[in-house]
Design an enzyme around this catalytic site. Structure first.
Site, mmCIF file in Angstrom:
data_model
loop_
_atom_site.group_PDB
_atom_site.id
_atom_site.type_symbol
_atom_site.label_atom_id
_atom_site.label_comp_id
_atom_site.label_asym_id
_atom_site.label_seq_id
_atom_site.Cartn_x
_atom_site.Cartn_y
_atom_site.Cartn_z
ATOM 1 N N GLU A 98 6.549 -0.668 7.753
ATOM 2 C CA GLU A 98 7.679 0.006 8.243
ATOM 3 C C GLU A 98 8.455 -0.188 9.341
ATOM 4 O OE1 GLU A 98 5.504 3.368 10.304
ATOM 5 O OE2 GLU A 98 3.920 1.906 11.069
ATOM 6 N N LYS A 122 7.926 7.058 6.329
ATOM 7 C CA LYS A 122 7.525 5.983 5.701
ATOM 8 C C LYS A 122 7.725 5.751 4.275
ATOM 9 C CE LYS A 122 3.662 5.404 8.916
ATOM 10 N NZ LYS A 122 4.099 6.130 9.955
ATOM 11 N N GLU A 126 -1.153 4.013 -0.534
ATOM 12 C CA GLU A 126 -0.870 2.453 -1.064
ATOM 13 C C GLU A 126 -1.998 1.704 -0.925
ATOM 14 O OE1 GLU A 126 2.110 1.340 2.114
ATOM 15 O OE2 GLU A 126 0.727 0.663 3.624
ATOM 16 N N PHE A 185 -15.998 5.227 21.294
ATOM 17 C CA PHE A 185 -14.769 5.391 21.622
ATOM 18 C C PHE A 185 -14.087 6.939 21.751
ATOM 19 C CE2 PHE A 185 -14.937 1.261 20.054
ATOM 20 C CZ PHE A 185 -14.458 0.359 21.163
ATOM 21 N N ASN A 227 9.993 1.073 12.848
ATOM 22 C CA ASN A 227 9.920 1.969 13.928
ATOM 23 C C ASN A 227 11.455 2.102 14.700
ATOM 24 O OD1 ASN A 227 7.082 3.177 14.174
ATOM 25 N ND2 ASN A 227 6.730 0.898 14.469
#
Length: 670
Positions: A288, A116, A200, A348, A290
Site C-alpha cells: 500500500e 487499499k 489477499e 499486551f 500511505n
C-alpha cells in the site's frame, strides 16, 4: 512560507509538528477534545481550539470542526499528522474549497493510494508487482470464505480504509475467515467509518519494508531509503529501524525506483511511504501507499539528517524540492521502539490511567550515540481509552546496528513510567534476543518467539550478580543515611557490616564487602561474590531513581522502586525483587511460607479496561476450549476472549454495553 498552521491531530504527532513549525518561525494552532483539554500539545501550541467530546468520531474526525477552527484563528494550512483525517480526500477538498492548504498530497493521490483496493488496482496498472488476491470489496463472510479457498490459505483479511493494524486479520481456515471478516469490519467501521473488506494472499515469513518518498508540485520526486518494520504484533508495528538489515544494494535501488515511479504516476506531492512485502528471496510486492507522514519517520530523519515535517511544509507552500536523489546518504543506523500503554504479561492488553511517574532518558548526542524521544505526554498525563495507546517513540542512532541496539537497551533501562502498565520490559527483552540482534526477523517474529505470550525471561547469572551487588550498595546507602540522622543507631545500623546476603527473586547470594571508600560524592566498594571480587562505584542516594554507577568499569543503570521488603530493580530489561539482609535474617527468611495467589480459574475476568461489545454464551451453556466467550473493545481494538478449556457457564456478570475495569468479572463457570 505559511505564517500560521493548524495541526489536525493530538498527542505525540501534534507535538512533533509544533516543534518543527516553531523552529521555522511558523505559528501553530492546536485542537483538542474534552479528554485532551490539558494535553501537552495544547500547551505547546501558540493557540488552541476546543472541538468536542472525547470520542474521535465527535471531535478529531469531524472535518467541519477543524475547518471552523482554521477560520476562527486565521490558520492558512492544516497538517493532519497521521490517523484521523490525514488520508481523507474529502477533508482535503473541504479545506481547498475554503482557501486553506492541506499539508499533504492532493485529493487525487489520496483517493488513488489511500484506499487499499484502489491503490492495488492503480499500482497494477502502473506496472508495480502486487500480492495475489481479490481486488474487490468482499460483501459478506460467505464470500470471504469462497475467495480465501480460491486463493489458498493463509489469507489476509483487510479493511479497505484501514491503517495502524486496525481492521486486519490473518486466517488459516474457514472458521477464522468468518470470524476475522466480522471483527475486521467492526473495527474498521468504528475507527474509520468504512467497513469495506478485501482478501489477499498472506506471504509466509514476510518482511515489511517501506520506502520513504518526497515529491513536490514541480515534478520532482526522490526516495530516502527504506525502513524495516517487521517486528509487529497483530499487524501493529512495535520496533522499526533504518536501514533494513536484509536488503542488498540492488534490491534497495529497485524498490526505491518503483516507489518513486509510483509517486510520479499518481502526481504525488508531499512526504509519503510506499510499503512492500519482501519474501525470503528478496522478491518484493506492493502492499500500500500511505499518503501521510508515518509514525516511524524519525528513524529516516536520523539516518538522512532530513526533517520530513519541514519538507512537507515547504512542498505545501509551493517550494521546489531541495534535494536530488544523489544527495541522499544513509549514515549510521537508527532504531525506534514504540512505548505503548499495554501489559505485555497479559497478552499486551491495553492499560489506561494516569502517569504518576514519567521520566524518559536524556535526549541528545553523546559521543557516537544519539537519543530522541517523541512524545505527547508528561508526568501527570492521563492515558485515555479513547485513543491509540502509544505513549512515546524512543529512538537511538549510532554508527552501526549493534551499537544502535545496545544504545536502545540502555535507554529503555533508564525510561521510568509508573501508574500504568507498559511494554518497556518486552522491548528491553527484545533488544537482547539473539534472533533480533542477528536480523533474522519477519512479521511473524513475535508470534513465533512468544507463541504463548510474553513471559519474563529468567535472569542470567550476570544480571543476578549485578543485582546482588547493587542491592547491597542500596542497603548500605540507606543505613548511612540513618546514621547521619539518628546518631544512636550508628552502633547497630550495619554500615560497617562485612557479611551480607542478597535475595534476588527467590535465590540467595552471599556478598562480602571487602572495602568501602569515598571519591567525592561517589561511593566505592570492593565486593566479593561467588569467589570473584568486583569494584562498584555509585553516587546513588536513597529514594532516588535510577541507580547509576559502574561495576568493574562498565556503566550500569537500574531503575529503583521501593517494595514492601527491599526494592525492585529494573535491570537488563527485567524487574527483579531484591533484598539485602544479614546472614541470620536470610536464614530465617528461607523458612517463611510462600503466599499463594487467589484461585480465579472459575472466573472470566476482564483483562483490560474496556467496553463489552458482545457476550457469545448464555447461562448453563457448555463450551469447548477455544470457543468465543465475549468480545471487549479497548482503544479502538476488539479483543476476543476465548475459553481456555471445556467448561459450563454458571452465571453472567456483565452485558453488552457495560464499561468494565481491569479484572472485573464477566462470567462465572460451574
Amino acid at each position: 512560507m505559511f505564517k500560521k498552521i493548524l495541526i489536525g491531530n493530538r498527542g505525540e504527532i501534534a507535538c512533533r509538528v509544533i516543534r518543527t513549525a516553531r523552529a521555522m518561525g511558523v505559528s501553530t494552532v492546536a485542537v483538542y477534545s474534552d479528554a485532551d483539554r490539558h494535553g501537552v500539545h495544547v500547551r505547546m501550541a501558540d493557540e488552541a481550539v476546543h472541538i468536542g467530546p472525547a470520542p474521535a468520531a465527535e471531535s478529531y474526525l469531524v472535518a467541519e470542526k477543524l475547518l471552523a477552527a482554521c477560520q476562527a484563528t486565521g490558520a492558512e494550512a492544516v497538517h493532519p499528522g497521521y490517523g484521523f483525517l490525514s488520508e481523507r480526500a474529502s477533508f482535503c477538498e473541504l479545506l481547498e474549497a475554503n482557501g486553506i492548504v492541506f499539508i499533504g498530497p492532493k485529493p487525487r493521490a489520496i483517493r488513488a493510494m489511500g484506499d487499499k483496493i484502489e491503490s492495488k488496482l492503480f499500482a497494477q496498472k502502473a506496472g508495480v508487482s502486487i500480492v495475489p488476491g481479490h481486488l474487490g470489496v468482499v460483501e459478506d463472510a460467505d464470500t470471504a470464505v469462497r475467495i480465501a479457498e480460491e486463493i489458498g490459505y493463509p489469507v489476509m483479511i483487510k479493511a479497505s480504509a484501514g491503517g495502524g493494524g486496525k481492521g486486519m486479520r490473518i486466517a488459516w481456515n474457514a472458521g477464522e475467515t468468518r470470524e476475522g471478516f466480522q471483527s475486521s469490519a467492526n473495527e474498521a467501521r468504528s475507527a474509520f467509518g468504512d467497513d469495506r473488506i478485501f482478501v489477499e494472499k498472506f506471504i509466509v515469513d514476510p518482511r515489511h519494508v517501506e520506502i520513504q518518498v518526497l515529491a513536490d508540485s514541480h515534478g520532482n520526486a526522490i526516495h530516502l531509503g527504506e525502513r524495516e518494520c517487521s517486528i509487529q504484533r497483530r499487524n501493529q508495528k512495535v520496533v522499526e529501524e533504518a536501514p533494513s538489515p536484509f536488503l542488498d544494494a540492488a534490491t534497495r535501488a529497485a524498490m526505491g525506483a518503483q516507489a518513486v515511479a509510483l509517486a510520479k504516476a499518481v502526481d504525488y506531492q508531499s512526504a509519503g511511504t510506499v510499503e512492500f512485502i519482501v519474501d525470503r528471496d528478496r522478491n518484493f510486492y506492493f502492499l500500500e501507499m500511505n499518503t501521510r507522514l508515518q509514525v516511524e519517520h524519525p528513524v529516516t530523519e536520523l539516518v538522512t539528517g532530513i526533517d520530513l515535517v519541514e519538507e512537507m511544509l515547504r512542498i505545501a507552500a509551493g517550494e521546489t524540492l531541495r534535494y536530488a536523489q544523489d544527495h541522499i546518504r544513509l549514515d549510521g543506523w537508527a532504531v525506534e521502539s514504540r512505548i505503548y500503554a499495554e501489559d505485555p504479561f497479559r497478552g499486551f492488553l491495553p492499560s489506561i490511567g494516569r502517569l504518576t511517574r514519567y521520566r524518559p532518558p536524556q535526549e541528545g548526542s553523546a559521543g557516537e550515540i544519539t537519543i530522541r524521544n517523541d512524545t505527547g505526554v508528561r508526568e501527570g498525563s492521563e492515558i485515555s481509552m479513547y485513543y491509540d495507546p502509544m505513549i512515546a517513540k524512543l529512538c537511538t542512532h549510532a554508527l552501526d546496528r549493534t551499537a544502535a541496539i545496545d544504545a536502545m537497551g540502555a535507554a529503555l533501562s533508564q525510561f521510568e513510567i509508573e501508574g500504568i502498565e507498559h511494554n518497556i520490559p518486552f522491548l528491553a527483552a527484545l533488544m537482547q534476543h539473539p534472533r533480533w540482534r542477528e536480523g533474522r526477523i519477519s512479521t511473524a517474529f513475535i508470534a513465533e518467539e512468544y507463541p504463548d505470550g510474553f513471559e519474563r525471561p529468567a535472569a542470567s547469572a550476570a544480571t543476578r550478580r549485578k543485582a546482588a551487588l547493587i542491592a547491597v550498595s542500596i542497603e548500605i546507602a540507606r543505613k548511612v543515611r540513618l546514621d547521619r540522622h539518628i546518631d544512636r543507631l550508628r552502633e547497630h545500623s550495619g554500615t560497617a557490616r562485612r557479611e551480607w546476603v542478597a535475595k534476588i527473586d527467590d535465590d540467595y547470594f552471599p556478598v562480602a564487602v571487602d572495602a568501602e571508600a569515598g571519591e567525592g560524592a561517589r561511593s566505592v566498594f570492593e565486593m566479593s561474590l561467588d569467589g570473584a571480587t568486583s569494584r562498584l562505584t555509585t553516587d546513588y542516594r536513597p529514594g532516588v531513581s535510577p541507580w547509576s554507577g559502574t561495576i568493574d568499569g562498565v556503566a550500569v543503570t537500574a531503575q529503583v522502586r521501593s517494595a514492601r521488603e527491599g526494592v525492585l530493580l529494573f535491570l537488563d530489561g527485567l524487574w527483579l525483587p531484591c533484598r539485602a539482609m544479614t546472614p541470620r535474617i536470610a536464614e530465617l527468611d528461607r523458612l517463611m511460607p510462600v503466599k499463594l495467589p487467589p484461585d480465579t480459574s472459575r472466573l472470566l475476568l476482564c483483562p483490560m479496561p474496556g467496553l463489552v461489545v458482545s457476550i457469545a454464551v448464555s447461562e448453563g451453556q457448555a463450551v469447548k476450549a477455544g470457543e468465543t466467550l465475549a468480545v471487549v473493545e479497548a482503544m479502538k481494538m476488539e479483543n476476543i476472549l476465548r475459553a481456555e478449556r471445556d467448561l459450563t457457564v454458571a452465571s453472567l456478570k456483565a452485558k453488552p454495553g457495560d464499561s468494565l475495569a481491569v479484572d472485573a468479572v464477566i462470567m462465572e463457570f460451574a
